[in-house]
Design an enzyme around this catalytic site. Structure first.
Site, PDB file in Angstrom:
ATOM      1  N   GLU A  46      71.348 -61.727  -7.146  1.00  0.00           N
ATOM      2  CA  GLU A  46      69.908 -62.520  -7.161  1.00  0.00           C
ATOM      3  C   GLU A  46      70.372 -64.010  -6.721  1.00  0.00           C
ATOM      4  O   GLU A  46      71.393 -64.445  -7.480  1.00  0.00           O
ATOM      5  CB  GLU A  46      69.356 -62.298  -8.435  1.00  0.00           C
ATOM      6  CG  GLU A  46      67.975 -63.381  -8.793  1.00  0.00           C
ATOM      7  CD  GLU A  46      67.120 -63.288  -7.734  1.00  0.00           C
ATOM      8  OE1 GLU A  46      66.517 -62.315  -7.370  1.00  0.00           O
ATOM      9  OE2 GLU A  46      66.854 -64.506  -7.175  1.00  0.00           O
ATOM     10  N   TYR A  51      68.778 -58.250  -4.483  1.00  0.00           N
ATOM     11  CA  TYR A  51      67.572 -59.121  -4.689  1.00  0.00           C
ATOM     12  C   TYR A  51      66.895 -58.486  -6.095  1.00  0.00           C
ATOM     13  O   TYR A  51      65.864 -57.896  -6.195  1.00  0.00           O
ATOM     14  CB  TYR A  51      66.725 -58.786  -3.552  1.00  0.00           C
ATOM     15  CG  TYR A  51      67.403 -59.005  -2.249  1.00  0.00           C
ATOM     16  CD1 TYR A  51      67.227 -60.120  -1.481  1.00  0.00           C
ATOM     17  CD2 TYR A  51      67.853 -57.839  -1.720  1.00  0.00           C
ATOM     18  CE1 TYR A  51      68.140 -60.128  -0.616  1.00  0.00           C
ATOM     19  CE2 TYR A  51      68.281 -58.083  -0.289  1.00  0.00           C
ATOM     20  CZ  TYR A  51      68.464 -59.093   0.235  1.00  0.00           C
ATOM     21  OH  TYR A  51      69.306 -59.423   1.589  1.00  0.00           O
ATOM     22  N   ASP A 111      65.428 -54.823  -2.307  1.00  0.00           N
ATOM     23  CA  ASP A 111      63.989 -55.306  -2.508  1.00  0.00           C
ATOM     24  C   ASP A 111      63.765 -56.930  -2.139  1.00  0.00           C
ATOM     25  O   ASP A 111      63.685 -57.680  -3.081  1.00  0.00           O
ATOM     26  CB  ASP A 111      63.603 -55.181  -4.353  1.00  0.00           C
ATOM     27  CG  ASP A 111      62.133 -55.647  -4.248  1.00  0.00           C
ATOM     28  OD1 ASP A 111      61.453 -55.778  -3.652  1.00  0.00           O
ATOM     29  OD2 ASP A 111      61.729 -55.598  -5.605  1.00  0.00           O
ATOM     30  N   CYS A 116      57.803 -55.818   0.764  1.00  0.00           N
ATOM     31  CA  CYS A 116      56.209 -56.502   0.570  1.00  0.00           C
ATOM     32  C   CYS A 116      55.968 -56.827   2.051  1.00  0.00           C
ATOM     33  O   CYS A 116      55.065 -57.490   2.332  1.00  0.00           O
ATOM     34  CB  CYS A 116      56.154 -57.627  -0.231  1.00  0.00           C
ATOM     35  SG  CYS A 116      57.123 -59.222   0.260  1.00  0.00           S
ATOM     36  N   GLN A 135      56.935 -59.328 -10.529  1.00  0.00           N
ATOM     37  CA  GLN A 135      55.880 -58.644  -9.591  1.00  0.00           C
ATOM     38  C   GLN A 135      54.489 -59.081 -10.216  1.00  0.00           C
ATOM     39  O   GLN A 135      54.306 -59.170 -11.531  1.00  0.00           O
ATOM     40  CB  GLN A 135      56.094 -56.993  -9.678  1.00  0.00           C
ATOM     41  CG  GLN A 135      57.457 -56.468  -9.112  1.00  0.00           C
ATOM     42  CD  GLN A 135      57.489 -56.664  -7.735  1.00  0.00           C
ATOM     43  OE1 GLN A 135      56.698 -56.953  -6.764  1.00  0.00           O
ATOM     44  NE2 GLN A 135      58.724 -56.346  -7.217  1.00  0.00           N
TER      45      GLN A 135
HETATM   46  C1  LIG Z   1      60.906 -59.516  -4.196  1.00  0.00           C
HETATM   47  S1  LIG Z   1      61.441 -59.896  -5.215  1.00  0.00           S
HETATM   48  C2  LIG Z   1      62.213 -58.703  -5.960  1.00  0.00           C
HETATM   49  C3  LIG Z   1      62.932 -59.103  -7.448  1.00  0.00           C
HETATM   50  C4  LIG Z   1      63.157 -57.750  -8.391  1.00  0.00           C
HETATM   51  N1  LIG Z   1      63.606 -56.607  -7.525  1.00  0.00           N
HETATM   52  C5  LIG Z   1      61.870 -57.389  -9.096  1.00  0.00           C
HETATM   53  O1  LIG Z   1      61.227 -56.189  -8.737  1.00  0.00           O
HETATM   54  O2  LIG Z   1      61.364 -58.063  -9.775  1.00  0.00           O
HETATM   55  C6  LIG Z   1      62.932 -60.827  -4.170  1.00  0.00           C
HETATM   56  C7  LIG Z   1      63.946 -61.340  -5.052  1.00  0.00           C
HETATM   57  O3  LIG Z   1      65.023 -61.820  -4.029  1.00  0.00           O
HETATM   58  C8  LIG Z   1      65.542 -63.036  -4.521  1.00  0.00           C
HETATM   59  N2  LIG Z   1      66.046 -63.554  -3.293  1.00  0.00           N
HETATM   60  C9  LIG Z   1      65.441 -64.372  -1.925  1.00  0.00           C
HETATM   61  N3  LIG Z   1      66.576 -64.378  -1.267  1.00  0.00           N
HETATM   62  C10 LIG Z   1      67.754 -64.025  -1.649  1.00  0.00           C
HETATM   63  C11 LIG Z   1      69.101 -63.877  -1.378  1.00  0.00           C
HETATM   64  N4  LIG Z   1      69.528 -64.355   0.205  1.00  0.00           N
HETATM   65  N5  LIG Z   1      69.949 -63.232  -1.904  1.00  0.00           N
HETATM   66  C12 LIG Z   1      69.768 -62.677  -3.026  1.00  0.00           C
HETATM   67  N6  LIG Z   1      68.549 -62.900  -3.590  1.00  0.00           N
HETATM   68  C13 LIG Z   1      67.426 -63.579  -3.025  1.00  0.00           C
HETATM   69  C14 LIG Z   1      64.493 -63.815  -4.971  1.00  0.00           C
HETATM   70  O4  LIG Z   1      64.534 -64.968  -5.729  1.00  0.00           O
HETATM   71  C15 LIG Z   1      63.502 -62.751  -5.788  1.00  0.00           C
HETATM   72  O5  LIG Z   1      63.985 -62.757  -7.051  1.00  0.00           O
END
Ligand SMILES: C[S@@+](CC[C@H](N)C(=O)[O-])C[C@H]1O[C@@H](n2cnc3c(N)ncnc32)[C@H](O)[C@@H]1O
Length: 421
Positions: free
Chosen positions: A304, A284, A352, A379, A255
């Site tokens: 993830e 995620y 998330d 977001c 973040q």
């Molecule tokens: C908004 S971030 C949230 C990460 C974590 N919850 C944090 O607060 O640090 C979204 C995460 O989802 C991952 N992501 C994106 N598309 C995805 C998918 N289809 N399946 C799993 N993870 C995914 C991204 O790499 C990223 O780490």
């Protein structure tokens, strides 16, 4: 024509209506201003107007601190009183939920921060013809900058050195990330491997930089290419949050606003109401931050897509001594079937996702699971509202906006969905 600015669009342009028609207003306008301008584009459903004159300034207008603000596209609202920014973001989340037609209880006030400048621990600068900066407002021309009023001070030690570097021509983007100790990781995104650093390294050693990578990216649709080559320093940055230490690799998500992240995580974990017998899915999961903060559950399984982030998460959990946290590498949409069908007794879910929200197949699987609570961090209020409308059998009992992206129109929010008994 005279137009009252009643909103911003997703690009940070002003928005108003004239005789019922939507009008997007370009220029340094502020919520509450009445402006006069000239027509730049007229379509059936909307006009685009360039503001020439402010007829009545908003009572919430303030001086923008950054000298680049009026050209640079990095911030949208530095000229709007911070308290008003927080209200705007609360209203935006409320309206998104209202549009989906559900019965939405009142959205809580946005959790802001005391000092909304110099807060970003991660920025992404563009390079065009050797010029380092951000895209301009509404254009893809690069506005040269020497410092950034929303980036952490450590990041600001590095920008002027890179801006003077005569090797910038071979770079497309520069990613700068700072940790809680004020150490900086630099990633140079390039079309080809960098072979010469033309003395910039010795100057960078006088800054807060502790790590330098190059990343070859062939397709600019993606943030990074596959291969990271370390040119100098440590492999990963160390972070601390909520009493835990986290290591993060260059491709791992973290973040961008440390103070707001504390607000975000504290609120999200409290809404999850973690109990010892809980089996939680953390979808995620990034480098496992939320999973670690929910370690007092019976089990937490994170999913993830970035494999380096999964490695980070596993090491972060092991270093903290938690053997009830598990991390799966892959896309949520590809793994969720097996995770739920394995019948691990999952009773709570944290999601998330990135801005696009949940894939339809993920929503379908969550509808099948009917967990007792879902905490949805987002977001993007529009996709969050869309997905909430599709999740059946739940009522939304809390919504908390968090100001992660101060001075931009973007907002973060947490929603608690509780299963209707
Ligand atoms: C908004 S971030 C949230 C990460 C974590 N919850 C944090 O607060 O640090 C979204 C995460 O989802 C991952 N992501 C994106 N598309 C995805 C998918 N289809 N399946 C799993 N993870 C995914 C991204 O790499 C990223 O780490």
């Amino acid at each position: 024509m005279d137009i009252k600015i009643t909103d911003y669009d997703h690009r940070g342009r002003g928005f108003g209506r004239v005789d019922g028609k939507s009008v997007f207003i370009e220029g340094p306008v502020v919520l509450g201003d009445t402006v006069r301008g000239h027509l730049r584009e007229s379509k059936k459903n909307f006009d685009v107007v360039v503001a020439d004159e402010i007829i009545t300034p908003s009572i919430h207008r303030v001086h923008a601190k950054c000298p680049y603000f009026y050209q640079c596209g990095g911030c949208d609202m530095q000229n709007l009183l911070y308290r008003r920014q927080l209200e705007f973001k609360r209203d935006k989340v409320q309206r998104a939920l209202y549009h989906i037609g559900g019965e939405v209880l009142s959205v809580r006030d946005t959790l802001g921060i005391k000092e909304p400048y110099f807060y970003r621990n991660h920025i992404q600068l563009k390079v065009r013809d050797g010029i380092l900066g951000y895209y301009g407002k509404g254009t893809k021309d690069v506005v040269p900058i020497r410092h950034c009023a929303i980036a952490e001070p450590a990041i600001n030690t590095v920008i002027p050195i890179l801006a003077r570097w005569n090797g910038l021509n071979s770079v497309e983007e520069v990613i700068l990330r700072a940790n809680y100790k004020g150490e900086v990781m630099v990633v140079l995104i390039t079309p080809n491997h960098i072979t010469k650093l033309n003395n910039v390294l010795s100057s960078l050693l006088d800054t807060a930089m502790v790590s330098l990578y190059s990343n070859v990216r062939k397709n600019s649709k993606f943030r990074y290419g596959k291969d990271f080559v370390k040119l100098y320093g440590v492999d990963r940055l160390e972070e601390q949050l909520g009493g835990h230490t986290f290591y993060l690799s260059p491709a791992s998500f973290f973040q961008v606003n440390r103070k707001s992240t504390e607000n975000l995580y504290k609120t999200a974990v409290a809404l999850m109401d973690v109990q010892q017998e809980d089996a939680i899915l953390d979808l995620y999961s990034g480098i496992g931050t939320l999973s670690l903060l929910m370690h007092n559950a019976k089990s937490v399984t994170g999913v993830e897509i970035v494999s380096a982030a999964v490695d980070d998460a596993r090491e972060n959990a092991a270093a903290a001594g938690y053997d009830n946290l598990h991390f799966i590498s892959g896309a949520v949409e590809d793994t969720i079937d097996a995770l739920i069908d394995r019948d691990q007794g999952v009773n709570k879910v944290m999601v998330d996702p990135p801005r696009g929200g949940l894939k339809a197949s993920v929503v379908a699987k969550l509808n099948e699971l009917q967990a007792e609570r879902i905490v949805y961090i987002s977001c993007n209020p529009a996709t969050q509202a869309r997905d909430i409308a599709l999740l059946k059998g739940y009522s939304v009992t809390e919504v908390v906006p968090v100001d992660m992206f101060c001075h931009s129109v973007h907002s973060e929010s947490i929603a608690l969905l509780e299963k209707i008994k």
